[in-house]
Scaffold this active site. Sequence first.
Site, PDB file in Angstrom:
ATOM      1  N   HIS A  14      15.339  26.526 118.811  1.00  0.00           N
ATOM      2  CA  HIS A  14      13.989  26.151 118.297  1.00  0.00           C
ATOM      3  C   HIS A  14      13.323  25.237 119.317  1.00  0.00           C
ATOM      4  O   HIS A  14      13.679  24.074 119.433  1.00  0.00           O
ATOM      5  CB  HIS A  14      14.111  25.426 116.949  1.00  0.00           C
ATOM      6  CG  HIS A  14      12.787  25.099 116.324  1.00  0.00           C
ATOM      7  ND1 HIS A  14      12.497  25.397 115.012  1.00  0.00           N
ATOM      8  CD2 HIS A  14      11.678  24.489 116.808  1.00  0.00           C
ATOM      9  CE1 HIS A  14      11.274  24.999 114.730  1.00  0.00           C
ATOM     10  NE2 HIS A  14      10.753  24.434 115.796  1.00  0.00           N
ATOM     11  N   HIS A  16       9.471  24.175 121.465  1.00  0.00           N
ATOM     12  CA  HIS A  16       8.037  24.274 121.763  1.00  0.00           C
ATOM     13  C   HIS A  16       7.830  24.060 123.255  1.00  0.00           C
ATOM     14  O   HIS A  16       8.141  22.983 123.775  1.00  0.00           O
ATOM     15  CB  HIS A  16       7.245  23.216 120.983  1.00  0.00           C
ATOM     16  CG  HIS A  16       7.358  23.383 119.504  1.00  0.00           C
ATOM     17  ND1 HIS A  16       6.470  24.138 118.768  1.00  0.00           N
ATOM     18  CD2 HIS A  16       8.284  22.922 118.623  1.00  0.00           C
ATOM     19  CE1 HIS A  16       6.834  24.125 117.489  1.00  0.00           C
ATOM     20  NE2 HIS A  16       7.934  23.395 117.371  1.00  0.00           N
ATOM     21  N   LEU A  17       7.315  25.087 123.941  1.00  0.00           N
ATOM     22  CA  LEU A  17       7.079  24.976 125.388  1.00  0.00           C
ATOM     23  C   LEU A  17       5.611  24.783 125.729  1.00  0.00           C
ATOM     24  O   LEU A  17       5.290  24.532 126.894  1.00  0.00           O
ATOM     25  CB  LEU A  17       7.587  26.234 126.107  1.00  0.00           C
ATOM     26  CG  LEU A  17       9.087  26.331 126.369  1.00  0.00           C
ATOM     27  CD1 LEU A  17       9.400  27.623 127.131  1.00  0.00           C
ATOM     28  CD2 LEU A  17       9.606  25.130 127.150  1.00  0.00           C
ATOM     29  N   ARG A  18       4.703  24.962 124.745  1.00  0.00           N
ATOM     30  CA  ARG A  18       3.253  24.841 125.015  1.00  0.00           C
ATOM     31  C   ARG A  18       2.818  25.868 126.063  1.00  0.00           C
ATOM     32  O   ARG A  18       3.478  26.877 126.272  1.00  0.00           O
ATOM     33  CB  ARG A  18       2.860  23.416 125.429  1.00  0.00           C
ATOM     34  CG  ARG A  18       3.451  22.299 124.572  1.00  0.00           C
ATOM     35  CD  ARG A  18       3.116  22.419 123.112  1.00  0.00           C
ATOM     36  NE  ARG A  18       3.479  21.202 122.391  1.00  0.00           N
ATOM     37  CZ  ARG A  18       3.728  21.161 121.091  1.00  0.00           C
ATOM     38  NH1 ARG A  18       3.695  22.257 120.357  1.00  0.00           N
ATOM     39  NH2 ARG A  18       4.018  20.021 120.500  1.00  0.00           N
ATOM     40  N   ASN A  42       3.348  28.538 118.021  1.00  0.00           N
ATOM     41  CA  ASN A  42       2.174  27.819 117.485  1.00  0.00           C
ATOM     42  C   ASN A  42       1.271  27.302 118.593  1.00  0.00           C
ATOM     43  O   ASN A  42       0.956  26.121 118.674  1.00  0.00           O
ATOM     44  CB  ASN A  42       2.603  26.681 116.531  1.00  0.00           C
ATOM     45  CG  ASN A  42       3.446  25.606 117.202  1.00  0.00           C
ATOM     46  OD1 ASN A  42       4.137  25.874 118.187  1.00  0.00           O
ATOM     47  ND2 ASN A  42       3.401  24.405 116.677  1.00  0.00           N
ATOM     48  N   HIS A 142       9.504  27.227 108.584  1.00  0.00           N
ATOM     49  CA  HIS A 142       9.184  25.796 108.479  1.00  0.00           C
ATOM     50  C   HIS A 142       9.175  25.509 106.981  1.00  0.00           C
ATOM     51  O   HIS A 142       8.213  25.832 106.293  1.00  0.00           O
ATOM     52  CB  HIS A 142       7.833  25.480 109.123  1.00  0.00           C
ATOM     53  CG  HIS A 142       7.519  24.011 109.103  1.00  0.00           C
ATOM     54  ND1 HIS A 142       7.468  23.224 110.226  1.00  0.00           N
ATOM     55  CD2 HIS A 142       7.281  23.175 108.055  1.00  0.00           C
ATOM     56  CE1 HIS A 142       7.208  21.973 109.885  1.00  0.00           C
ATOM     57  NE2 HIS A 142       7.084  21.920 108.572  1.00  0.00           N
ATOM     58  N   LEU A 225       7.638  16.365 112.196  1.00  0.00           N
ATOM     59  CA  LEU A 225       7.642  17.065 110.905  1.00  0.00           C
ATOM     60  C   LEU A 225       8.680  18.168 110.941  1.00  0.00           C
ATOM     61  O   LEU A 225       8.694  18.929 111.913  1.00  0.00           O
ATOM     62  CB  LEU A 225       6.250  17.642 110.614  1.00  0.00           C
ATOM     63  CG  LEU A 225       5.188  16.593 110.249  1.00  0.00           C
ATOM     64  CD1 LEU A 225       3.817  17.232 110.163  1.00  0.00           C
ATOM     65  CD2 LEU A 225       5.547  15.898 108.937  1.00  0.00           C
ATOM     66  N   ASP A 253      13.761  21.535 118.370  1.00  0.00           N
ATOM     67  CA  ASP A 253      12.372  21.305 117.947  1.00  0.00           C
ATOM     68  C   ASP A 253      11.673  20.340 118.906  1.00  0.00           C
ATOM     69  O   ASP A 253      10.778  19.602 118.497  1.00  0.00           O
ATOM     70  CB  ASP A 253      12.286  20.792 116.504  1.00  0.00           C
ATOM     71  CG  ASP A 253      10.875  20.937 115.926  1.00  0.00           C
ATOM     72  OD1 ASP A 253      10.066  21.689 116.501  1.00  0.00           O
ATOM     73  OD2 ASP A 253      10.585  20.284 114.915  1.00  0.00           O
ATOM     74  N   HIS A 257       3.923  16.082 123.111  1.00  0.00           N
ATOM     75  CA  HIS A 257       2.498  15.738 122.985  1.00  0.00           C
ATOM     76  C   HIS A 257       2.249  14.618 123.986  1.00  0.00           C
ATOM     77  O   HIS A 257       3.074  13.698 124.106  1.00  0.00           O
ATOM     78  CB  HIS A 257       2.183  15.208 121.579  1.00  0.00           C
ATOM     79  CG  HIS A 257       2.299  16.232 120.494  1.00  0.00           C
ATOM     80  ND1 HIS A 257       1.302  17.133 120.206  1.00  0.00           N
ATOM     81  CD2 HIS A 257       3.308  16.497 119.624  1.00  0.00           C
ATOM     82  CE1 HIS A 257       1.684  17.910 119.194  1.00  0.00           C
ATOM     83  NE2 HIS A 257       2.904  17.553 118.831  1.00  0.00           N
ATOM     84  N   ALA A 269       2.534  14.885 115.415  1.00  0.00           N
ATOM     85  CA  ALA A 269       3.947  14.997 115.028  1.00  0.00           C
ATOM     86  C   ALA A 269       4.726  15.703 116.123  1.00  0.00           C
ATOM     87  O   ALA A 269       4.303  16.747 116.618  1.00  0.00           O
ATOM     88  CB  ALA A 269       4.061  15.777 113.726  1.00  0.00           C
TER      89      ALA A 269
HETATM   90  O1  DOR Z   1       6.958  17.610 114.638  1.00  0.00           O
HETATM   91  C1  DOR Z   1       6.613  18.760 114.781  1.00  0.00           C
HETATM   92  N1  DOR Z   1       5.945  19.159 115.898  1.00  0.00           N
HETATM   93  N2  DOR Z   1       6.880  19.639 113.819  1.00  0.00           N
HETATM   94  C2  DOR Z   1       6.388  20.886 113.855  1.00  0.00           C
HETATM   95  O2  DOR Z   1       6.642  21.615 112.938  1.00  0.00           O
HETATM   96  C3  DOR Z   1       5.505  21.326 114.953  1.00  0.00           C
HETATM   97  C4  DOR Z   1       5.732  20.534 116.153  1.00  0.00           C
HETATM   98  C5  DOR Z   1       4.652  20.721 117.197  1.00  0.00           C
HETATM   99  O3  DOR Z   1       4.324  21.860 117.527  1.00  0.00           O
HETATM  100  O4  DOR Z   1       4.140  19.714 117.712  1.00  0.00           O
HETATM  101 ZN    ZN Z   2       9.037  23.257 115.650  1.00  0.00          ZN
END
Ligand code: DOR
Ligand code: ZN
Length: 349
Positions: A14, A16-18, A42, A142, A225, A253, A257, A269
């Site tokens: 899981h 997130h690479l943006r 996302n 989620h 989150l 996860d 940011h 988050a």
């Molecule tokens: O903390 C989080 N950040 N929870 C998520 O479900 C999404 C993620 C994000 O993409 O920043």
């Molecule tokens: Zn996530």
Amino acid sequence: MSDTLSIIRPDDWHLHLRDGPALRAVVGDSAKQFARAVIMPNLKPPVTTVALALAYRDRITTALSEAGVAPGAFTPLMTLYLTDNTSADEIDRAHESGAVVAVKLYPAGATTNSDAGVSDLLGCCGAVIERMQRVGMPLLIHGEVADPAVDVFDREAVFIERVMKPLRKAYPELRVVFEHLTTKDGVEYVRDAQGPVAATITAQHLLYNRNAIFQGGVRPHWYCLPILKREVHRQALVEAATGDSPRFFLGTDSAPHARGLKENACGCAGCYTALHAMELYTTAFDRAGRLDRLEAFASLRGPDFYRLPRNTTRVTLRREAYGIPHEVPYGDDTLVPLAAGESLGWRLA
Ligand code: DOR
Ligand code: ZN
């Protein structure tokens, strides 16, 4: 007590690479830690089709090459972002693509970039879920309700009752990953469920309870989150991760940011952990006295659930002081890793 630990190379189920400069800034960190990662969809706009997922995969491959990662050393496993309008045919295309390994469910409004998410899963997505069940495509969930009347600390437990149980009753053979599990309720549900259910667990939820968010003041870099929970929940997660059940495996996860968007009147988050993921997880397993279980959690159970081959190369973790940097570059901005400035007792060689 051994000072080195050799395990099969781990994967991140899981991540997130943006995109764009942010992607270029972080992708090398994950490639140093992991052989493969399940890439969250996302983005803005979200990755809703196989065509978008393949184009995103190409951008990741280019960014890997720019970061000096050898071809094939890190494999992004792509996902689709489920919407109320996803078609069942898109599931067939995903299944046949060989590049898309799963579909991600964000309840609309539950988290970052979830506006295009699902408003009513069983009402809107029956045909899609039916097709996923048929072809064996996992649904990554989620698991939080977005209902503003539900307390933010209760959203996972309420999701189990309102969504997870009805979903799995209607589609008992659907392959499900309960993502970033955070509660004892979630652990018990996944552990005892009938059928093909698994869960990922983050490093922050193994290491910290919700006090960490408020220690000496509001600490936005501990805000993610689902939010950190009470100590009793952290303990249940540690027991699950270090226990016998094959259903619990690693998913960071890691969600970068920019510093200014975290240290903000309305901070985003997400914890950035890709930089030091294995150092964090190893610390959690060491504290539990279960270093012997790290390999199963980090390297074996994930590929087994996804029906992918286990990695064949190995990595070494050494017991040595590792100071977490205060910040790292992030395009024109900077990024603050989780527990920045603190020291850990393990280092990935
Ligand atoms: O903390 C989080 N950040 N929870 C998520 O479900 C999404 C993620 C994000 O993409 O920043
Ligand atoms: Zn996530």
